[in-house]
Write an enzyme that holds these catalytic residues in place. Structure first.
Site, mmCIF file in Angstrom:
data_model
loop_
_atom_site.group_PDB
_atom_site.id
_atom_site.type_symbol
_atom_site.label_atom_id
_atom_site.label_comp_id
_atom_site.label_asym_id
_atom_site.label_seq_id
_atom_site.Cartn_x
_atom_site.Cartn_y
_atom_site.Cartn_z
ATOM 1 N N ASP A 51 10.933 12.780 -13.769
ATOM 2 C CA ASP A 51 9.597 12.420 -13.930
ATOM 3 C C ASP A 51 9.359 11.130 -13.152
ATOM 4 O OD1 ASP A 51 6.861 12.107 -15.426
ATOM 5 O OD2 ASP A 51 7.480 10.301 -15.342
ATOM 6 N N TYR A 56 6.065 5.344 -7.743
ATOM 7 C CA TYR A 56 7.013 4.809 -7.958
ATOM 8 C C TYR A 56 7.957 4.604 -6.794
ATOM 9 C CZ TYR A 56 6.177 6.379 -12.539
ATOM 10 O OH TYR A 56 5.679 6.892 -13.816
ATOM 11 N N LYS A 86 3.119 12.531 -9.771
ATOM 12 C CA LYS A 86 1.844 12.256 -10.073
ATOM 13 C C LYS A 86 1.181 11.347 -8.603
ATOM 14 C CE LYS A 86 3.654 10.640 -14.336
ATOM 15 N NZ LYS A 86 4.952 10.231 -13.882
ATOM 16 N N HIS A 119 -2.485 10.512 -12.657
ATOM 17 C CA HIS A 119 -1.676 9.407 -13.448
ATOM 18 C C HIS A 119 -2.382 8.515 -14.130
ATOM 19 C CE1 HIS A 119 1.989 6.787 -11.810
ATOM 20 N NE2 HIS A 119 1.675 6.581 -13.499
#
Length: 322
Positions: A51, A56, A86, A119
């Site tokens: 994920d 990130y 996302k 997101h």
């Protein structure tokens, strides 16, 4: 190889998703090489779902890990791994979603993601210098319909096999379903025994949307999290009786709710423990006890609110009409 086999859930798109995923959001991010070797350890332990998200900064490391795992013979091909990503809030706009996904695919080194999720139902100015630091002036009106139509485009182009959302309340989700020609396959929200999301889960079940849990262990040892799950006496008692640890009980609870969980540990031993939840069951009595765990959302957004103090709660930002 001795890795654990994680069961799949069938999404409303007809695609299967492993019910346990490796979360990849990380503070003080190490190098791509270091991260990739951690993700290869995860694949070795039996994880088949990663994920990620643009914000990130872990997409390249996931792509690298998939290549390394193929070279090591741990998996046969990219198709053996389920990848979620996302777009960030700076790209939450009709014209920016498809380019954001194409940029993510380039980093991942793949032609498609298995799941692409909005997101947050929040839009930020596109040209922010630091996308995670913003003021009230940087928050723009979020266009539920236009943004979702762009997500549907990602699906139609074959760039995402399934599409979905994160962190919508029932109000915004209802609005989205009124305009969607392709309904969300997955709704990823904060969920664990200390924030059980009964109403939202019931609503999603009626609509055929699979609920996936982030912060499945209450964000233990993370600055905005707490010990509400990992130090809970009810969960501790059940764990002791089962010969399991609290994390395993909490993850098993999520699984028995019909939901999937994103869990993050870069420690090899804990990785293995977190995946080892399919050889025991929580009884009706256990589940009843867990209903009495005190309820409190961990991600109250103090970190956001310190920057934009004009909202009383984060819900006002993401579930109001901002």
């Amino acid at each position: 190889m001795g890795e654990k086999k994680v069961p799949d859930v069938l999404l409303n798109t007809g695609h299967k998703m492993p019910v346990l995923g490796m979360g990849t959001s990380v503070e003080n991010r190490p190098s791509n090489e270091t991260l990739a070797s951690i993700f290869v350890d995860a694949i070795e332990a039996g994880y088949r779902h990663f994920d990620s998200a643009a914000v990130y900064g872990t997409e390249e490391a996931i792509g690298l890990a998939v290549k390394k795992a193929i070279d090591k013979g741990l998996i046969k091909s990219r198709d053996d791994i389920f990848i979620t990503s996302k777009p960030w809030n700076t790209h939450a706009h009709h014209d920016l979603i498809v380019p954001a996904l194409k940029a993510s695919l380039k980093k991942l080194g793949t032609e498609y993601v298995d799941l692409y999720l909005i997101h947050w139902p929040v839009r930020l100015r596109h040209d922010l210098e630091n996308p995670v630091v913003f003021s009230k002036e940087d928050i723009l009106p979020f266009d539920i319909e236009g943004t979702w139509k762009a997500m549907e485009e990602c699906y139609k182009l074959g760039l995402a096999k399934s599409i979905g959302i994160c962190n919508y309340g029932i109000k915004k989700l209802t609005k989205l379903l009124e305009i969607a020609t392709i309904p969300p396959a997955v709704h990823q929200v904060e969920m664990n025994p200390s924030w059980q999301q009964w109403k939202l889960r019931e609503f999603c079940k009626e609509k055929g949307i699979h609920v996936s849990a982030w912060s499945a262990l209450g964000a233990y040892n993370i600055f905005w999290g707490s010990g509400a799950v990992m130090e809970n006496p009810i969960l501790k008692d059940i764990a002791a009786a089962k010969g399991k640890n609290v994390a395993q009980v909490a993850l098993r609870w999520t699984y028995q709710q019909g939901s999937s969980a994103m869990v993050k540990s870069f420690n090899k031993e804990r990785m293995k423990q977190n995946i080892d939840i399919f050889d025991f069951e929580l009884s009706e009595e256990d589940l009843e006890k867990i209903k009495h765990v005190p309820q409190r959302r961990q991600y109250t957004g103090d970190m956001w609110l310190s920057q934009h103090g004009s909202y009383n709660t984060l819900e006002e930002l993401w579930d109001g009409d901002v």
